[in-house]
Design a protein around this motif. Sequence first.
Motif, PDB file in Angstrom:
ATOM      1  N   VAL A 190       0.836  -1.210   0.000  1.00 55.99           N
ATOM      2  CA  VAL A 190       0.000   0.000   0.000  1.00 55.99           C
ATOM      3  C   VAL A 190       0.867   1.254   0.000  1.00 55.99           C
ATOM      4  O   VAL A 190       0.621   2.218  -0.732  1.00 55.99           O
ATOM      5  N   LYS A 191       1.922   1.234   0.827  1.00 59.14           N
ATOM      6  CA  LYS A 191       2.825   2.384   0.912  1.00 59.14           C
ATOM      7  C   LYS A 191       3.553   2.597  -0.405  1.00 59.14           C
ATOM      8  O   LYS A 191       3.674   3.729  -0.892  1.00 59.14           O
ATOM      9  N   MET A 192       4.052   1.505  -1.008  1.00 61.32           N
ATOM     10  CA  MET A 192       4.765   1.599  -2.279  1.00 61.32           C
ATOM     11  C   MET A 192       3.840   2.106  -3.379  1.00 61.32           C
ATOM     12  O   MET A 192       4.234   2.932  -4.210  1.00 61.32           O
ATOM     13  N   SER A 193       2.610   1.628  -3.386  1.00 60.30           N
ATOM     14  CA  SER A 193       1.636   2.055  -4.396  1.00 60.30           C
ATOM     15  C   SER A 193       1.319   3.533  -4.258  1.00 60.30           C
ATOM     16  O   SER A 193       1.220   4.265  -5.253  1.00 60.30           O
ATOM     17  N   ASP A 194       1.180   3.969  -2.999  1.00 66.47           N
ATOM     18  CA  ASP A 194       0.884   5.385  -2.752  1.00 66.47           C
ATOM     19  C   ASP A 194       2.044   6.278  -3.195  1.00 66.47           C
ATOM     20  O   ASP A 194       1.838   7.318  -3.826  1.00 66.47           O
ATOM     21  N   GLU A 195       3.264   5.884  -2.881  1.00 69.97           N
ATOM     22  CA  GLU A 195       4.430   6.679  -3.271  1.00 69.97           C
ATOM     23  C   GLU A 195       4.592   6.711  -4.782  1.00 69.97           C
ATOM     24  O   GLU A 195       4.937   7.751  -5.357  1.00 69.97           O
ATOM     25  N   ASN A 196       4.329   5.595  -5.444  1.00 72.28           N
ATOM     26  CA  ASN A 196       4.454   5.538  -6.897  1.00 72.28           C
ATOM     27  C   ASN A 196       3.390   6.411  -7.570  1.00 72.28           C
ATOM     28  O   ASN A 196       3.660   7.085  -8.566  1.00 72.28           O
ATOM     29  N   MET A 197       2.166   6.412  -6.997  1.00 75.15           N
ATOM     30  CA  MET A 197       1.105   7.250  -7.542  1.00 75.15           C
ATOM     31  C   MET A 197       1.430   8.738  -7.374  1.00 75.15           C
ATOM     32  O   MET A 197       1.170   9.546  -8.265  1.00 75.15           O
ATOM     33  N   SER A 198       2.022   9.063  -6.215  1.00 75.96           N
ATOM     34  CA  SER A 198       2.417  10.461  -5.981  1.00 75.96           C
ATOM     35  C   SER A 198       3.480  10.894  -6.979  1.00 75.96           C
ATOM     36  O   SER A 198       3.435  12.013  -7.519  1.00 75.96           O
ATOM     37  N   GLU A 199       4.447  10.025  -7.242  1.00 79.00           N
ATOM     38  CA  GLU A 199       5.491  10.320  -8.214  1.00 79.00           C
ATOM     39  C   GLU A 199       4.901  10.473  -9.611  1.00 79.00           C
ATOM     40  O   GLU A 199       5.320  11.332 -10.396  1.00 79.00           O
ATOM     41  N   GLU A 200       3.913   9.638  -9.919  1.00 78.54           N
ATOM     42  CA  GLU A 200       3.258   9.720 -11.220  1.00 78.54           C
ATOM     43  C   GLU A 200       2.513  11.043 -11.377  1.00 78.54           C
ATOM     44  O   GLU A 200       2.559  11.680 -12.446  1.00 78.54           O
ATOM     45  N   ASN A 201       1.836  11.488 -10.304  1.00 75.47           N
ATOM     46  CA  ASN A 201       1.122  12.768 -10.363  1.00 75.47           C
ATOM     47  C   ASN A 201       2.079  13.942 -10.553  1.00 75.47           C
ATOM     48  O   ASN A 201       1.789  14.871 -11.311  1.00 75.47           O
ATOM     49  N   GLN A 202       3.226  13.882  -9.862  1.00 70.36           N
ATOM     50  CA  GLN A 202       4.222  14.949 -10.011  1.00 70.36           C
ATOM     51  C   GLN A 202       4.778  14.986 -11.436  1.00 70.36           C
ATOM     52  O   GLN A 202       5.009  16.063 -11.999  1.00 70.36           O
ATOM     53  N   GLN A 203       4.973  13.802 -12.012  1.00 68.11           N
ATOM     54  CA  GLN A 203       5.475  13.740 -13.376  1.00 68.11           C
ATOM     55  C   GLN A 203       4.441  14.296 -14.360  1.00 68.11           C
ATOM     56  O   GLN A 203       4.789  15.023 -15.302  1.00 68.11           O
ATOM     57  N   LYS A 204       3.171  13.990 -14.124  1.00 67.65           N
ATOM     58  CA  LYS A 204       2.104  14.518 -14.985  1.00 67.65           C
ATOM     59  C   LYS A 204       2.042  16.045 -14.887  1.00 67.65           C
ATOM     60  O   LYS A 204       1.851  16.738 -15.899  1.00 67.65           O
ATOM     61  N   LEU A 205       2.199  16.566 -13.664  1.00 66.47           N
ATOM     62  CA  LEU A 205       2.188  18.018 -13.473  1.00 66.47           C
ATOM     63  C   LEU A 205       3.355  18.676 -14.200  1.00 66.47           C
ATOM     64  O   LEU A 205       3.188  19.718 -14.858  1.00 66.47           O
ATOM     65  N   ALA A 206       4.537  18.070 -14.116  1.00 68.23           N
ATOM     66  CA  ALA A 206       5.707  18.600 -14.819  1.00 68.23           C
ATOM     67  C   ALA A 206       5.494  18.573 -16.330  1.00 68.23           C
ATOM     68  O   ALA A 206       5.869  19.517 -17.043  1.00 68.23           O
ATOM     69  N   ASN A 207       4.858  17.496 -16.816  1.00 67.38           N
ATOM     70  CA  ASN A 207       4.572  17.392 -18.244  1.00 67.38           C
ATOM     71  C   ASN A 207       3.617  18.498 -18.702  1.00 67.38           C
ATOM     72  O   ASN A 207       3.782  19.095 -19.768  1.00 67.38           O
ATOM     73  N   LEU A 208       2.600  18.782 -17.857  1.00 68.93           N
ATOM     74  CA  LEU A 208       1.635  19.837 -18.185  1.00 68.93           C
ATOM     75  C   LEU A 208       2.320  21.203 -18.233  1.00 68.93           C
ATOM     76  O   LEU A 208       2.025  22.024 -19.111  1.00 68.93           O
ATOM     77  N   ASP A 209       3.241  21.436 -17.296  1.00 73.07           N
ATOM     78  CA  ASP A 209       3.958  22.713 -17.268  1.00 73.07           C
ATOM     79  C   ASP A 209       4.805  22.889 -18.519  1.00 73.07           C
ATOM     80  O   ASP A 209       4.834  23.974 -19.122  1.00 73.07           O
ATOM     81  N   VAL A 210       5.510  21.816 -18.905  1.00 73.71           N
ATOM     82  CA  VAL A 210       6.358  21.899 -20.097  1.00 73.71           C
ATOM     83  C   VAL A 210       5.502  22.118 -21.340  1.00 73.71           C
ATOM     84  O   VAL A 210       5.822  22.928 -22.215  1.00 73.71           O
ATOM     85  N   THR A 211       4.387  21.391 -21.426  1.00 64.67           N
ATOM     86  CA  THR A 211       3.489  21.543 -22.570  1.00 64.67           C
ATOM     87  C   THR A 211       2.974  22.971 -22.675  1.00 64.67           C
ATOM     88  O   THR A 211       2.936  23.564 -23.760  1.00 64.67           O
ATOM     89  N   ASP A 212       2.588  23.528 -21.523  1.00 60.98           N
ATOM     90  CA  ASP A 212       2.078  24.899 -21.495  1.00 60.98           C
ATOM     91  C   ASP A 212       3.157  25.893 -21.895  1.00 60.98           C
ATOM     92  O   ASP A 212       2.901  26.836 -22.650  1.00 60.98           O
ATOM     93  N   ASN A 213       4.377  25.697 -21.403  1.00 55.59           N
ATOM     94  CA  ASN A 213       5.481  26.608 -21.728  1.00 55.59           C
ATOM     95  C   ASN A 213       5.919  26.487 -23.187  1.00 55.59           C
ATOM     96  O   ASN A 213       6.450  27.438 -23.758  1.00 55.59           O
ATOM     97  N   LEU A 214       5.718  25.308 -23.779  1.00 52.11           N
ATOM     98  CA  LEU A 214       6.003  25.146 -25.201  1.00 52.11           C
ATOM     99  C   LEU A 214       4.952  25.850 -26.053  1.00 52.11           C
ATOM    100  O   LEU A 214       5.256  26.443 -27.089  1.00 52.11           O
TER     101      LEU A 214
END
Length: 303
Positions: A190-214
């Motif tokens: 459960v802990k590993m799944s939660d941490e992996n999901m959090s990392e995935e959300n952060q990566q999605k947010l970074a992708n959105l920022d880059v897309t917007d800046n492009l």
Amino acid sequence: MKTTHIRLTIATVLLLGIYSCKKGEATTSDYEVSTSADSAVLNTSDSVSSVATMSVKDKQFIKTANVDMEVKDVYDATISIEKSVQELGGFVTHSNLQSRVVSEDTYNTSNEEAMLVKKYQTENTLQVRVPTAKLGELLTLINDKKLFLNSRIINAEDVTSSIKYAEMEGQRIKKTSENISELKTTKDKVKMSDENMSEENQQKLANLDVTDNLKYSTVDLFIKEPKLRIAEIAVTNSKNIDNKYKFNFIYDAKNAFVEGFYLIQKILVGLVAIWPIIIIAGIAFYFYRKNKSNKKSIQAHEE
């Protein structure tokens, strides 16, 4: 010499035509941003740096600009720039227009009236975002408003490698999620799944920022007027008003008489409050006088 110049011009046009025909569109699965420039950008004035309109095959650039210039009228220039940004499909994220007062003096013109003279300089700090394909066109419009250009910085950051790395990170996070799902359900899972999901959300947010800046370029502007302006504001002669009500003899004399009466009352009340001290002092003074009289009598008797 003229013939050579004509030949160079024709060669340049041909090379640009070949480059425009061969220019492709660099896209990725996560960043669907076109790098092809429209006709408005291709017709950009020579006064705009090629960095603003640069397009390279298989490359992705985040473009930003910083402009510091002097204009004839800050307010009019601000309205014009903001309108141009909206017409180009962009938007204003910050606008701070203010008048910096250099000096402020008041001159009396009559017993009732005065003139407030302010010397000030108007300036504005703006931040706008415009579609990257329109950056060159916007900079041309801004350049037309200037009286004097203090500085202009245009950046084109190559983020192609960063985008590729983000794609690989996304694949890694996805693979990690699949591996976690195959484990038995435990607290660690459960802990590993939660941490992996959090990392995935952060990566999605970074992708959105880059897309917007492009997609949208950020332009920071600082505009001001080259000389001081003077504002003349009619006001009341406050000094004359102060002198008019500064002193009233009858009123002040009446108040002084009343305050003196209250002062006498306070003194009497104070004396009543310290009556024990007064009595003790009186007794001490009485014995002192009596003792002094006895000494004088003894001295007179001895003589």
